[in-house]
Design a protein around this motif. Structure first.
Motif, mmCIF file in Angstrom:
data_model
loop_
_atom_site.group_PDB
_atom_site.id
_atom_site.type_symbol
_atom_site.label_atom_id
_atom_site.label_comp_id
_atom_site.label_asym_id
_atom_site.label_seq_id
_atom_site.Cartn_x
_atom_site.Cartn_y
_atom_site.Cartn_z
ATOM 1 N N HIS A 90 0.819 -1.210 0.000
ATOM 2 C CA HIS A 90 0.000 0.000 0.000
ATOM 3 C C HIS A 90 0.854 1.262 0.000
ATOM 4 N N ILE A 91 0.362 2.291 -0.661
ATOM 5 C CA ILE A 91 0.793 3.669 -0.432
ATOM 6 C C ILE A 91 -0.257 4.317 0.460
ATOM 7 N N ILE A 125 0.851 11.105 -8.009
ATOM 8 C CA ILE A 125 1.202 9.971 -7.154
ATOM 9 C C ILE A 125 0.488 8.707 -7.622
ATOM 10 N N SER A 178 2.383 7.443 -10.611
ATOM 11 C CA SER A 178 3.651 6.826 -10.205
ATOM 12 C C SER A 178 3.425 5.472 -9.550
ATOM 13 N N SER A 179 2.431 5.392 -8.686
ATOM 14 C CA SER A 179 2.141 4.134 -7.982
ATOM 15 C C SER A 179 1.805 3.024 -8.963
ATOM 16 N N ILE A 213 2.313 -0.629 -7.684
ATOM 17 C CA ILE A 213 1.560 -0.568 -6.419
ATOM 18 C C ILE A 213 0.162 -0.065 -6.739
ATOM 19 N N LYS A 214 -0.825 -0.943 -6.636
ATOM 20 C CA LYS A 214 -2.171 -0.626 -7.112
ATOM 21 C C LYS A 214 -3.161 -0.307 -5.994
ATOM 22 N N LEU A 245 -4.082 2.275 -2.853
ATOM 23 C CA LEU A 245 -3.835 3.579 -2.253
ATOM 24 C C LEU A 245 -4.788 3.800 -1.087
ATOM 25 N N VAL A 280 7.415 10.336 -2.930
ATOM 26 C CA VAL A 280 6.714 9.074 -3.180
ATOM 27 C C VAL A 280 7.375 8.327 -4.341
ATOM 28 N N SER A 281 7.710 9.024 -5.393
ATOM 29 C CA SER A 281 8.316 8.381 -6.561
ATOM 30 C C SER A 281 9.680 7.776 -6.233
ATOM 31 N N LEU A 299 9.058 4.675 -4.108
ATOM 32 C CA LEU A 299 8.534 3.587 -4.931
ATOM 33 C C LEU A 299 9.649 2.927 -5.734
#
Length: 240
Positions: free
Chosen positions: A94-95, A109, A112-113, A118-119, A121, A225-226, A229
């Protein structure tokens, strides 16, 4: 059709490319398409028409509607869609965004996710509306690959997770991002754009810092965040 309000049950995509992304990824939630008389009848247009016909999606030619909804002169297609269900996969990474307030940052974000695989949020309230057309536009359609869920507090989210590592990103942290051995399941937690996470997050999981020079006081949220990740997923990305 009036401009978007948070209480609406529908939202919309602004622009030809973004609307095509909606149709390609989520025709099931697409309700109707508005097309401007100035829209070129090109390959993208033909693809939109083809998908709409295949899925029985209404097509409406209306310059007035598009001019009313869009602030840009070169927006010639708008896709209206039903807001989709809030859900996350608790078995995946998770983000977590605590009180995000900038719509452009949220959309970036999301993009980027999804780009780094990363799917899921998590958004802690108070926060911006993920369905605002400005968020949709800045995500460049990545939102249609996303699972997301709002929580009233971080504590509410935290009590619902187990068997995972939690990493709050903070300037007060002492553990460097580059020194982490990536676990099987994790949550990466980021604070508000203006203030970051408060000191209470020092007691949660393993707080991390992204080292940078003293020439700046902090990184922008979407940049942080990027970078994070990339570090957490770079071994997986090597296999692509």
């Amino acid at each position: 059709m009036k401009k978007y309000k948070k209480s609406d049950l529908e939202s919309y995509t602004l622009g030809t490319t973004l609307t095509l992304e909606l149709l390609l990824k989520r025709p099931d939630i697409t309700k109707r398409i508005y097309i401007h008389s100035k829209q070129e009848r090109n390959e993208t247009y033909q693809k939109i028409i083809e998908i709409c016909n295949k899925n029985n999606i209404e097509i409406i030619e209306s310059d007035k509607t598009i001019n009313n909804l869009s602030d840009k002169e070169n927006c010639y297609v708008i896709g209206v869609f039903q807001k989709f269900e809030e859900k996350i996969d608790y078995d995946e990474n998770h983000i977590v965004l605590v009180n995000p307030s900038n719509m452009g940052n949220l959309g970036t974000i999301i993009r980027s996710s999804i780009g780094f695989g990363i799917k899921n949020l998590v958004i802690i309230k108070p926060a911006v509306d993920i369905f605002d057309p400005k968020v949709i536009r800045s995500s460049m359609g990545a939102i249609f690959n996303l699972n997301f869920k709002y929580f009233d507090s971080f504590q509410e989210y935290y009590k619902n997770i187990k068997d995972r590592e939690v990493y709050p990103f903070m300037l007060q942290a002492t553990t460097n991002l580059k020194d982490i051995k990536v676990p099987n399941k994790y949550s990466l937690v980021f604070g508000p754009e203006a203030s970051g996470l408060d000191n209470s997050y020092l007691e949660i999981g393993t707080p991390l810092i992204i080292k940078h020079t003293k020439n700046i006081d902090s990184l922008n949220l979407d940049n942080a965040v990027s970078i994070s990740l990339y570090e957490f997923t770079k071994n997986e990305m090597e296999d692509l």
